[in-house]
Design a protein around this motif. Structure first.
Motif, PDB file in Angstrom:
ATOM      1  N   ASN A  11      31.351  88.562  50.490  1.00 14.29           N
ATOM      2  CA  ASN A  11      30.325  88.145  51.350  1.00 14.29           C
ATOM      3  C   ASN A  11      30.560  86.722  51.106  1.00 14.29           C
ATOM      4  OD1 ASN A  11      29.059  90.458  51.534  1.00 14.29           O
ATOM      5  ND2 ASN A  11      27.667  90.271  50.171  1.00 14.29           N
ATOM      6  N   GLY A  12      31.053  85.723  50.068  1.00 15.53           N
ATOM      7  CA  GLY A  12      31.256  84.245  49.692  1.00 15.53           C
ATOM      8  C   GLY A  12      32.818  83.890  49.780  1.00 15.53           C
ATOM      9  N   LYS A  13      33.176  82.694  50.010  1.00 13.06           N
ATOM     10  CA  LYS A  13      34.119  82.079  50.417  1.00 13.06           C
ATOM     11  C   LYS A  13      33.761  80.665  50.071  1.00 13.06           C
ATOM     12  CE  LYS A  13      36.444  80.345  55.024  1.00 13.06           C
ATOM     13  NZ  LYS A  13      36.729  80.407  56.101  1.00 13.06           N
ATOM     14  N   GLY A  30      39.631  77.481  50.780  1.00  9.56           N
ATOM     15  CA  GLY A  30      39.517  78.475  51.699  1.00  9.56           C
ATOM     16  C   GLY A  30      39.274  79.735  52.560  1.00  9.56           C
ATOM     17  N   GLU A  31      39.207  80.927  51.053  1.00 10.50           N
ATOM     18  CA  GLU A  31      40.142  81.974  50.667  1.00 10.50           C
ATOM     19  C   GLU A  31      38.437  83.064  50.894  1.00 10.50           C
ATOM     20  OE1 GLU A  31      40.666  80.475  46.551  1.00 10.50           O
ATOM     21  OE2 GLU A  31      41.155  80.014  48.991  1.00 10.50           O
ATOM     22  N   ASN A  32      38.537  83.418  51.431  1.00 11.31           N
ATOM     23  CA  ASN A  32      37.163  84.840  51.866  1.00 11.31           C
ATOM     24  C   ASN A  32      37.530  85.711  50.721  1.00 11.31           C
ATOM     25  OD1 ASN A  32      39.129  86.008  53.038  1.00 11.31           O
ATOM     26  ND2 ASN A  32      37.894  85.577  54.490  1.00 11.31           N
ATOM     27  N   THR A  33      39.131  85.839  50.093  1.00  8.72           N
ATOM     28  CA  THR A  33      39.459  86.953  48.842  1.00  8.72           C
ATOM     29  C   THR A  33      40.011  86.741  47.637  1.00  8.72           C
ATOM     30  OG1 THR A  33      39.982  89.048  48.528  1.00  8.72           O
ATOM     31  CG2 THR A  33      41.404  87.276  49.959  1.00  8.72           C
ATOM     32  N   LEU A  34      40.714  86.992  46.750  1.00  4.42           N
ATOM     33  CA  LEU A  34      40.990  86.737  45.833  1.00  4.42           C
ATOM     34  C   LEU A  34      42.726  86.786  45.916  1.00  4.42           C
ATOM     35  CD1 LEU A  34      40.134  89.626  43.121  1.00  4.42           C
ATOM     36  CD2 LEU A  34      39.404  87.261  43.084  1.00  4.42           C
ATOM     37  N   ARG A 226      35.682  82.985  39.793  1.00  9.14           N
ATOM     38  CA  ARG A 226      36.064  82.805  41.506  1.00  9.14           C
ATOM     39  C   ARG A 226      35.375  84.684  41.895  1.00  9.14           C
ATOM     40  NH1 ARG A 226      36.512  79.884  43.549  1.00  9.14           N
ATOM     41  NH2 ARG A 226      38.426  78.330  43.199  1.00  9.14           N
ATOM     42  N   LEU A 227      34.552  85.633  40.802  1.00  7.37           N
ATOM     43  CA  LEU A 227      33.912  86.961  41.353  1.00  7.37           C
ATOM     44  C   LEU A 227      32.562  86.357  41.563  1.00  7.37           C
ATOM     45  CD1 LEU A 227      35.705  89.355  39.061  1.00  7.37           C
ATOM     46  CD2 LEU A 227      35.678  89.338  41.723  1.00  7.37           C
ATOM     47  N   ALA A 228      31.914  85.148  41.032  1.00 10.72           N
ATOM     48  CA  ALA A 228      30.574  84.464  41.467  1.00 10.72           C
ATOM     49  C   ALA A 228      31.028  84.322  42.684  1.00 10.72           C
ATOM     50  CB  ALA A 228      30.408  83.677  40.198  1.00 10.72           C
ATOM     51  N   GLY A 229      31.589  83.642  43.017  1.00 15.95           N
ATOM     52  CA  GLY A 229      31.246  82.074  44.248  1.00 15.95           C
ATOM     53  C   GLY A 229      31.995  83.057  45.250  1.00 15.95           C
ATOM     54  N   LEU A 230      32.373  84.224  45.270  1.00 18.21           N
ATOM     55  CA  LEU A 230      32.932  85.333  46.010  1.00 18.21           C
ATOM     56  C   LEU A 230      32.418  86.449  46.321  1.00 18.21           C
ATOM     57  CD1 LEU A 230      37.094  84.929  45.696  1.00 18.21           C
ATOM     58  CD2 LEU A 230      35.651  84.357  47.545  1.00 18.21           C
ATOM     59  N   GLY A 231      32.126  87.776  45.368  1.00 19.64           N
ATOM     60  CA  GLY A 231      31.437  88.531  45.386  1.00 19.64           C
ATOM     61  C   GLY A 231      29.513  88.354  45.229  1.00 19.64           C
ATOM     62  N   GLN A 232      29.142  87.540  44.319  1.00 17.93           N
ATOM     63  CA  GLN A 232      27.868  86.931  44.412  1.00 17.93           C
ATOM     64  C   GLN A 232      27.373  86.287  45.195  1.00 17.93           C
ATOM     65  OE1 GLN A 232      26.653  86.191  40.227  1.00 17.93           O
ATOM     66  NE2 GLN A 232      28.304  87.827  39.280  1.00 17.93           N
ATOM     67  N   ASN A 233      28.415  85.599  46.373  1.00 16.75           N
ATOM     68  CA  ASN A 233      28.165  84.877  47.038  1.00 16.75           C
ATOM     69  C   ASN A 233      27.698  82.940  46.348  1.00 16.75           C
ATOM     70  OD1 ASN A 233      27.839  82.809  49.429  1.00 16.75           O
ATOM     71  ND2 ASN A 233      26.932  84.629  50.018  1.00 16.75           N
ATOM     72  N   ASP A 234      27.751  82.717  45.407  1.00 15.96           N
ATOM     73  CA  ASP A 234      27.329  82.167  44.589  1.00 15.96           C
ATOM     74  C   ASP A 234      27.675  80.018  45.076  1.00 15.96           C
ATOM     75  OD1 ASP A 234      26.625  79.874  42.233  1.00 15.96           O
ATOM     76  OD2 ASP A 234      25.882  81.118  41.579  1.00 15.96           O
ATOM     77  N   GLU A 235      26.910  79.620  45.954  1.00 20.54           N
ATOM     78  CA  GLU A 235      27.752  78.286  46.356  1.00 20.54           C
ATOM     79  C   GLU A 235      27.218  77.107  45.259  1.00 20.54           C
ATOM     80  OE1 GLU A 235      24.917  77.439  49.535  1.00 20.54           O
ATOM     81  OE2 GLU A 235      24.875  78.660  50.888  1.00 20.54           O
ATOM     82  N   SER A 236      27.218  77.392  44.546  1.00 20.55           N
ATOM     83  CA  SER A 236      27.660  76.341  43.249  1.00 20.55           C
ATOM     84  C   SER A 236      29.270  76.634  42.511  1.00 20.55           C
ATOM     85  CB  SER A 236      26.557  75.851  42.297  1.00 20.55           C
ATOM     86  OG  SER A 236      26.171  77.442  41.562  1.00 20.55           O
TER      87      SER A 236
END
Length: 311
Positions: A11-13, A30-34, A226-236
């Motif tokens: 969900n995150g990017k 700019g990536e939206n995956t690993l 990375r998993l928090a930023g991408l998977g949990q959509n953690d903007e911080s």
């Protein structure tokens, strides 16, 4: 059975961060995956490091750069040409109050000369003294206004000064330095954004270690971020990661021990390059968007690795 690629959807990017100005500008993140698991087209950038005080650097760098080591601007130009690096980092080690204690004015003049000698984006590292770096990087930000440099790095003790000057007053990018801990990285990002620095102007320096020297902590921290930023959509935790492994790699015994001290280990320069490449490769596949090395051959090798992984 034919191979079928399965791509993870998140969900995150990761934020896209542009460094440098004009034709020299590059984007990281700019990536939206690993990294290397998707088709988003983004790739890590590779930087080359120099310093204004190379006394403790391996003798092999004297062989490579000769008298250019005495002139940071000339060294910067040669380092970019020999390595093909995407950007350059200059460390102002001489500013250290516990060392040469070079003046802010002299160090700023060095940075201005270095920036003028290269055609790639610039990252400016202080001397790792929080108080001196606050003054130093503020003046660097002012002197290079419009150049979109990265101030490397803001820590908890000086983020207000560096954040206000770099990310706000003079429009530079701010590297937020934490010590291999997801919570500390998140906290500093939040503090900078609360100060008024835009998320797109922040890059994370989450720390590093040479492979074999506690690197598993670096790997797990990068994974969690990375998993928090991408998977949990953690903007911080959606800022790109920049990792300087040059000092770590060239500071361990495998790189420091001379051929006379450890003849069974073989050529010292080759060992240093090996440690640097192994560490850089691990950081890149672990999620670092910008990796900084010291040896031109290390830069070339990592750039080749990235090109091969992207295909």
């Amino acid at each position: 059975m034919p191979y079928k690629k399965t791509e993870l959807k998140f969900n995150g990017k990761i934020n896209t961060c542009e460094i440098g100005a004009g034709d020299a500008a590059i984007s990281i993140g700019g990536e939206n995956t690993l990294l290397f698991l998707g088709d988003e087209g983004f790739k890590p950038a590779v930087g080359i490091a120099i310093t204004d005080s190379p006394e403790d650097w391996s003798d092999c760098f004297t062989d490579i750069f000769g008298d250019d080591l005495k002139n940071p601007a000339a060294w910067a130009k040669a380092a970019v040409e020999k390595s093909g690096a995407d950007f350059l980092l200059v460390k102002l080690a001489s500013a250290d109050p516990n060392g040469a204690n070079n003046s802010v004015e002299n160090c700023v003049a060095t940075v201005v000369a270095v920036e003028g000698a290269i055609n790639v984006p610039l990252v400016v590292e202080g001397c790792k003294n929080a108080e001196k770096d606050a003054k130093l990087l503020e003046e660097v930000a002012k002197a290079l206004e419009g150049k979109n440099v990265v101030l490397f790095s803001a820590v908890e003790d000086n983020y207000k000064t560096i954040g206000a000057a770099g990310g706000m007053a003079y429009g530079q990018k701010v590297s937020a330095e934490s010590s291999v801990d997801i919570n500390l990285a998140k906290q500093l990002n939040i503090l900078l954004t609360q100060l008024g620095v835009k998320s797109k102007d922040i890059i994370m320096d989450v720390g590093s270690a040479a492979v074999g020297y506690g690197f598993e902590y670096v790997a797990s921290t990068m994974d969690r971020i990375r998993l928090a930023g991408l998977g949990q959509n953690d903007e911080s935790l959606q800022m790109p990661i920049i990792t300087n492994i040059s000092g770590e790699s060239w500071g361990v015994k495998e790189a420091v021990s001379t051929l006379e001290d450890a003849p069974e280990w073989g050529d010292q320069e080759a060992r240093g390059i090996g440690m640097e490449v192994a560490t850089a490769a691990a950081c890149v596949v672990g999620g670092s968007n910008a990796i900084i090395v010291r040896h031109p051959e290390s830069a070339k090798t990592i750039k080749s690795l990235i090109a091969g992984l992207i295909g």
